[in-house]
Design an enzyme around this catalytic site. Structure first.
Site, PDB file in Angstrom:
ATOM      1  N   ASP A   1       0.830  -1.207   0.000  1.00 45.79           N
ATOM      2  CA  ASP A   1       0.000   0.000   0.000  1.00 45.79           C
ATOM      3  C   ASP A   1       0.863   1.256   0.000  1.00 45.79           C
ATOM      4  OD1 ASP A   1      -2.561  -1.022  -0.115  1.00 45.79           O
ATOM      5  OD2 ASP A   1      -2.796  -1.153   2.044  1.00 45.79           O
ATOM      6  N   PHE A   2       1.863   1.285   0.863  1.00 39.20           N
ATOM      7  CA  PHE A   2       2.682   2.489   0.973  1.00 39.20           C
ATOM      8  C   PHE A   2       3.578   2.675  -0.252  1.00 39.20           C
ATOM      9  CE2 PHE A   2       1.655   2.024   5.532  1.00 39.20           C
ATOM     10  CZ  PHE A   2       1.163   3.298   5.747  1.00 39.20           C
TER      11      PHE A   2
END
Length: 415
Positions: free
Chosen positions: A167-168
């Site tokens: 996600d990051f």
């Protein structure tokens, strides 16, 4: 906050982690990021952990320095306002599905230079989240204790990571992609839609790291190594006073520093002579004979308390760190308290005061500035609709009365 993106406005219609992260990074560099949410909050508005007042600390930190507009996007009128905001602004970050009211075809009507950066699950349209693409990546089958073996031949369990890394990474890549699209538009005048599948970020990272080529070359899975570093010297060790710490030597200089700090030159020379090799200039040898070396290092480390060991390693210029719990890390002087990355707590919607992170980049010639708070949901609805769409106060008031737009959800005491 820096002002490198001052003058750039972005509309963000998103939820969870990857998409809000992209907007956060842009906001921390000075862009005006307008987050549009469903009235009452989107899918991530009450994401754990919640304060006693029901405020999500996750939402609060992923939406710092942004403006908030709350619309009833379940209604046709609310959806049209979201489309008009994106179109009037010219830049949209979203993880709303392509076949939705925020399709690029719809948003770009009459605006050929419109840029839409869309985060999606898999490239073929299937849904995905960090935790599911991580399962597909292969990493959970290479993580964990050595005794679990390689792959999953005997039903050995996967070991997931707590950090939603995909996600990051996807959020950061999305921000980068937007900057690339803006540069291209400056040169060509062209807009367009750019899709970033979370799954492709994961499997592409596997490829970029060399791990994919490695697996195909070896024709099998890599063995699990516990906390050892793959292909180099490094592992966790325990001091005489029970502190766990990590040592790493990925370069010859780092290896020399470790040997010096531990006073192990003679014993290591004995091992080298036994095997007819040198560890001084070979990551390969240090990794291949890691167990023998680990035992030697643990013998020394096990006789020293942490403070003594840390001084010896520091004086020698070695690469090391003590393991901390996350609670310890959150209040550590070196990591947080005295780190210029963190500024004083802004006026957070939660009312809870704690150090707030600014942009990760450090510009020595520029002031980083104080961290900005996250907005209350709908805090900027009236301001943005007036400035971006030119709506008069009466028209906005009617939209609020009809439940299409909502103002700030701040308690009366904080309005």
């Amino acid at each position: 906050m820096y002002d490198l993106l001052k003058g750039l406005s972005i509309v963000e219609v998103s939820s969870f982690v990857a998409s809000p992260t992209a907007g956060l990074y842009c906001a921390q560099m000075g862009a005006e990021v307008i987050r549009v949410d469903q009235i009452g909050g989107g899918l991530d508005y009450d994401r754990y952990q919640l304060t006693e007042d029901g405020r999500s600390l996750s939402w609060e930190n992923l939406n710092r320095a942004k403006k908030s507009v709350a619309l009833d996007m379940r209604s046709a009128e609310g959806r049209e306002l979201a489309v008009e905001l994106a179109r009037a602004t010219g830049q949209l970050i979203t993880n709303v599905p392509e076949k939705s009211f925020l399709s690029h075809e719809r948003v770009s009507e009459g605006r050929p230079d419109m840029i839409t950066v869309r985060i999606m699950g898999w490239h073929d349209g299937r849904q995905a989240m960090d935790f599911t693409v991580n399962a597909a990546s292969g990493y959970p089958m290479m993580s964990g204790p050595v005794e679990l073996g390689a792959g999953d031949p005997d039903g050995a369990p996967p070991v997931n990571q707590l950090l939603p890394a995909w996600d990051f990474i996807t959020g950061a890549y999305t921000a980068f992609t937007l900057m690339a699209a803006l540069r291209n538009r400056d040169q060509t005048g062209k807009g367009g839609e750019l899709r970033i599948p979370l799954g492709d970020v994961a499997i592409g990272t596997v490829a970029n790291s060399g791990a994919m080529a490695e697996m195909l070359y070896r024709g099998s899975d890599r063995q699990r190594l516990g906390n050892a570093i793959w292909g180099a010297f490094g592992r966790d060790f325990t001091t005489a006073d029970g502190k766990r710490m990590m040592l790493a030597a990925l370069t010859n200089k780092q290896w020399a520093a470790l040997v010096e700090a531990m006073g192990l030159a003679e014993k290591i020379a004995t091992i080298e002579a036994k095997h007819g090799l040198s560890f001084a200039r070979s990551d390969h040898h240090r990794f291949t004979h890691r167990e023998e070396l680990f035992a030697l290092f643990q013998q020394v480390i096990g006789t020293l308390d942490w403070d003594t060991l840390a001084k010896r390693l520091g004086d020698a210029g070695a690469t090391f760190e003590r393991y901390r719990t996350m609670h310890e890390a959150a209040s550590d002087p070196d990591l947080v308290t005295n780190n210029p990355l963190f500024g004083p707590s802004p006026d957070n919607p939660s009312g809870f005061e704690y150090p707030a992170a600014g942009p990760f980049a450090n510009l020595p010639a520029e002031e980083r500035g104080k961290p900005h708070p996250a907005p209350f949901l709908g805090q900027h609805s009236e301001e943005v609709l007036a400035e971006r769409l030119g709506l008069a106060s009466g028209a906005i008031g009617k939209l609020i009365d009809n439940g299409v737009v909502a103002g700030s959800d701040a308690p009366e005491s904080r309005k």
